[in-house]
Design a protein around this motif. Structure first.
Motif, PDB file in Angstrom:
ATOM      1  N   SER A  19       0.844  -1.196   0.000  1.00  0.00           N
ATOM      2  CA  SER A  19       0.000   0.000   0.000  1.00  0.00           C
ATOM      3  C   SER A  19       0.878   1.245   0.000  1.00  0.00           C
ATOM      4  N   THR A  20       0.310   2.351  -0.412  1.00  0.00           N
ATOM      5  CA  THR A  20       1.041   3.617  -0.415  1.00  0.00           C
ATOM      6  C   THR A  20       1.489   3.972   0.991  1.00  0.00           C
ATOM      7  N   GLU A  21       0.638   3.723   1.964  1.00  0.00           N
ATOM      8  CA  GLU A  21       0.989   4.025   3.352  1.00  0.00           C
ATOM      9  C   GLU A  21       2.193   3.200   3.809  1.00  0.00           C
ATOM     10  N   ALA A  22       2.259   1.937   3.405  1.00  0.00           N
ATOM     11  CA  ALA A  22       3.392   1.090   3.783  1.00  0.00           C
ATOM     12  C   ALA A  22       4.679   1.596   3.140  1.00  0.00           C
ATOM     13  N   LEU A  23       4.594   2.048   1.890  1.00  0.00           N
ATOM     14  CA  LEU A  23       5.762   2.606   1.216  1.00  0.00           C
ATOM     15  C   LEU A  23       6.241   3.872   1.923  1.00  0.00           C
ATOM     16  N   LEU A  24       5.296   4.736   2.286  1.00  0.00           N
ATOM     17  CA  LEU A  24       5.641   5.971   2.997  1.00  0.00           C
ATOM     18  C   LEU A  24       6.308   5.653   4.328  1.00  0.00           C
ATOM     19  N   PHE A  25       5.778   4.654   5.042  1.00  0.00           N
ATOM     20  CA  PHE A  25       6.346   4.253   6.319  1.00  0.00           C
ATOM     21  C   PHE A  25       7.774   3.741   6.129  1.00  0.00           C
ATOM     22  N   THR A  26       7.992   2.931   5.100  1.00  0.00           N
ATOM     23  CA  THR A  26       9.315   2.382   4.816  1.00  0.00           C
ATOM     24  C   THR A  26      10.332   3.487   4.550  1.00  0.00           C
ATOM     25  N   LEU A  27       9.875   4.545   3.898  1.00  0.00           N
ATOM     26  CA  LEU A  27      10.752   5.665   3.579  1.00  0.00           C
ATOM     27  C   LEU A  27      10.848   6.690   4.711  1.00  0.00           C
ATOM     28  N   GLY A  28       9.983   6.563   5.708  1.00  0.00           N
ATOM     29  CA  GLY A  28       9.978   7.521   6.809  1.00  0.00           C
ATOM     30  C   GLY A  28       9.381   8.861   6.419  1.00  0.00           C
ATOM     31  N   LEU A  29       8.465   8.853   5.438  1.00  0.00           N
ATOM     32  CA  LEU A  29       7.827  10.087   4.982  1.00  0.00           C
ATOM     33  C   LEU A  29       6.459  10.245   5.636  1.00  0.00           C
ATOM     34  N   PRO A  30       6.024  11.477   5.832  1.00  0.00           N
ATOM     35  CA  PRO A  30       4.688  11.709   6.402  1.00  0.00           C
ATOM     36  C   PRO A  30       3.605  11.412   5.358  1.00  0.00           C
ATOM     37  N   THR A  31       2.392  11.207   5.843  1.00  0.00           N
ATOM     38  CA  THR A  31       1.273  10.976   4.939  1.00  0.00           C
ATOM     39  C   THR A  31       0.891  12.263   4.232  1.00  0.00           C
ATOM     40  N   LEU A  32       0.093  12.158   3.194  1.00  0.00           N
ATOM     41  CA  LEU A  32      -0.318  13.322   2.416  1.00  0.00           C
ATOM     42  C   LEU A  32      -1.055  14.330   3.285  1.00  0.00           C
ATOM     43  N   SER A  33      -1.842  13.838   4.227  1.00  0.00           N
ATOM     44  CA  SER A  33      -2.585  14.742   5.097  1.00  0.00           C
ATOM     45  C   SER A  33      -1.673  15.534   6.033  1.00  0.00           C
ATOM     46  N   SER A  34      -0.414  15.124   6.127  1.00  0.00           N
ATOM     47  CA  SER A  34       0.535  15.808   7.003  1.00  0.00           C
ATOM     48  C   SER A  34       1.282  16.928   6.290  1.00  0.00           C
TER      49      SER A  34
END
Length: 64
Positions: A19-34
């Motif tokens: 999922s996009t959220e899992a990819l963001l977590f792996t990269l240590g990036l905030p979610t779009l809402s952040s």
């Protein structure tokens, strides 16, 4: 075209199912809402693949 015979290709195919959220977590990036700028899922996958390949120790020996 993704070549599953290469390390890059295998990782790319692996992370396409994440999922996009899992990819963001792996990269240590905030979610779009952040307040993060939009990054396509393809770009996120490429970023994760690059990160994982740079973390993998390379073997200096060659095998036949």
């Amino acid at each position: 075209m993704i070549d599953p015979r290469t390390p890059e290709g295998r990782l790319t195919l692996k992370y396409r199912g994440y999922s996009t959220e899992a990819l963001l977590f792996t990269l240590g990036l905030p979610t779009l809402s952040s307040g993060r700028d939009y990054i396509s899922k393809s770009d996120l996958i490429q970023m994760v693949v690059d990160k994982k390949l740079s973390e993998t120790p390379r073997s200096n020996s060659t095998t036949c």
